[in-house]
Design a protein around this motif. Structure first.
Motif, mmCIF file in Angstrom:
data_model
loop_
_atom_site.group_PDB
_atom_site.id
_atom_site.type_symbol
_atom_site.label_atom_id
_atom_site.label_comp_id
_atom_site.label_asym_id
_atom_site.label_seq_id
_atom_site.Cartn_x
_atom_site.Cartn_y
_atom_site.Cartn_z
ATOM 1 N N TRP A 291 45.459 -12.326 25.270
ATOM 2 C CA TRP A 291 46.058 -11.345 24.381
ATOM 3 C C TRP A 291 46.336 -11.958 23.014
ATOM 4 N N LYS A 292 46.156 -11.160 21.995
ATOM 5 C CA LYS A 292 46.492 -11.582 20.635
ATOM 6 C C LYS A 292 47.267 -10.451 19.970
ATOM 7 N N GLY A 293 47.820 -10.722 18.794
ATOM 8 C CA GLY A 293 48.524 -9.689 18.063
ATOM 9 C C GLY A 293 49.877 -10.154 17.562
ATOM 10 N N PHE A 294 50.511 -9.310 16.786
ATOM 11 C CA PHE A 294 51.777 -9.643 16.155
ATOM 12 C C PHE A 294 52.836 -10.043 17.172
ATOM 13 N N GLU A 295 52.981 -9.257 18.237
ATOM 14 C CA GLU A 295 54.058 -9.556 19.192
ATOM 15 C C GLU A 295 53.777 -10.798 20.025
ATOM 16 N N VAL A 296 52.526 -11.065 20.297
ATOM 17 C CA VAL A 296 52.184 -12.296 21.010
ATOM 18 C C VAL A 296 52.555 -13.499 20.138
ATOM 19 N N ASP A 297 52.187 -13.437 18.866
ATOM 20 C CA ASP A 297 52.512 -14.534 17.944
ATOM 21 C C ASP A 297 54.014 -14.684 17.771
ATOM 22 N N LEU A 298 54.722 -13.562 17.641
ATOM 23 C CA LEU A 298 56.171 -13.627 17.456
ATOM 24 C C LEU A 298 56.864 -14.159 18.705
ATOM 25 N N ASN B 229 55.692 -16.225 20.863
ATOM 26 C CA ASN B 229 55.461 -17.663 20.916
ATOM 27 C C ASN B 229 56.341 -18.417 19.907
ATOM 28 N N LYS B 230 56.569 -17.823 18.746
ATOM 29 C CA LYS B 230 57.448 -18.445 17.753
ATOM 30 C C LYS B 230 58.896 -18.472 18.244
ATOM 31 N N VAL B 231 59.328 -17.400 18.872
ATOM 32 C CA VAL B 231 60.686 -17.347 19.427
ATOM 33 C C VAL B 231 60.860 -18.410 20.505
ATOM 34 N N GLY C 201 62.081 -17.370 6.713
ATOM 35 C CA GLY C 201 60.908 -16.779 6.079
ATOM 36 C C GLY C 201 59.685 -16.756 6.981
ATOM 37 N N GLU C 202 59.792 -17.328 8.186
ATOM 38 C CA GLU C 202 58.643 -17.340 9.100
ATOM 39 C C GLU C 202 58.269 -15.942 9.550
ATOM 40 N N PHE C 203 59.273 -15.086 9.754
ATOM 41 C CA PHE C 203 58.972 -13.714 10.152
ATOM 42 C C PHE C 203 58.192 -13.012 9.050
ATOM 43 N N ASP C 204 58.636 -13.189 7.807
ATOM 44 C CA ASP C 204 57.933 -12.576 6.674
ATOM 45 C C ASP C 204 56.482 -13.045 6.598
ATOM 46 N N ALA C 205 56.291 -14.333 6.770
ATOM 47 C CA ALA C 205 54.933 -14.882 6.701
ATOM 48 C C ALA C 205 54.055 -14.308 7.798
#
Length: 255
Positions: free
Chosen positions: A46-53, A55-57, A238-242
């Motif tokens: 899976w890929k996408g905004f929520e997958v990336d977010l 993983n960052k969390v 600023g990571e969320f913005d990026a």
């Protein structure tokens, strides 16, 4: 929460959060594509905004995410039965859901948008849609909104997945649909939706809640604290913005 090699009770798992050992969280997403938030690749990943977010969390928490796909209607039951640890799948924070699960602070917010054929004229009020077929995905805030305000005047048709609703919208089997604005815009950019367009946003309503948050078991209070802190840090740094700029043209931060 559970650690990689611990399947004991939640209380024991939560104590392990204080150790240096990295935790593995079963972070669940809906098993249906929801671009640009969630999209399954050819290799099954899976890929996408929520997958990336997500993983960052988890990185902020020094935890490791294991992405688990579950059907939308099964997300809360899977969480409560401890088959998963976190719901990270565009689930709006609502009073009804808060009766059964806890949520982190909201991590994004978008409006609800009506979509119909370009030939569709008129307003989108309940009175204006009298006798029309209004499509919504079931078990969503959009479904709750449609049921409360439109069911007496329109025929509200519920779908298990947004993909199924999109297909019926293209085929003309529904007159108008209501969905999240960002996936709506992504859908409208496809060739199949060339005859459709946005018809405006639904009015602000408490049913839509303050935004989207990660779903947790009520007893997992320490995990909630850690996830809240991680989300707030991503906002402040600023990571969320990026990250959001990689996917969206508008600001979707929760206010």
């Amino acid at each position: 929460m559970k650690l990689a090699h611990i399947t004991a009770a939640v209380g024991i798992a939560l104590l392990a959060w204080g150790t240096a050992q990295a935790a593995e969280l079963k972070v669940s997403i809906s098993a249906e594509p929801y671009p640009p938030f969630l999209e399954k690749q050819a290799d099954g990943k899976w890929k996408g905004f929520e997958v990336d977010l997500a993983n960052k969390v988890c990185a902020e928490m020094k935890a490791q995410c294991k992405i688990v796909e579950v059907a939308w209607d099964g997300l809360i039951p899977a969480l409560k039965s401890k088959k998963i640890d976190v719901i990270f799948s565009s689930m709006s924070v609502t009073p009804e859901r808060e009766k059964v699960i806890a949520f982190t602070v909201p991590y994004y917010y978008t409006d609800a948008e009506f979509v119909a054929a370009k030939t569709f004229k008129g307003e989108t009020t309940p009175a204006a849609l009298k006798g029309k077929i209004l499509g919504v995905q079931s078990s969503t805030t959009h479904a709750d909104f449609a049921k409360k305000y439109y069911a007496k005047t329109s025929k509200v048709k519920y779908y298990n997945t947004q993909d199924e609703l999109n297909a019926d919208m293209i085929a003309g089997r529904v007159d108008i649909m209501l969905l999240d604005a960002l996936p709506a815009d992504d859908f409208l950019a496809t060739k199949g939706a060339a005859s459709l367009e946005g018809k405006g946003y639904a009015p602000k309503d408490p049913l839509f809640g303050p935004g989207v948050g990660a779903g947790l078991r009520k007893e997992d209070k320490e995990l909630k604290q850690k996830m809240d802190a991680a989300i707030k840090k991503l906002y402040a740094s600023g990571e969320f913005d990026a990250l959001q700029k990689q996917y969206f043209k508008i600001d979707i931060k929760a206010k």
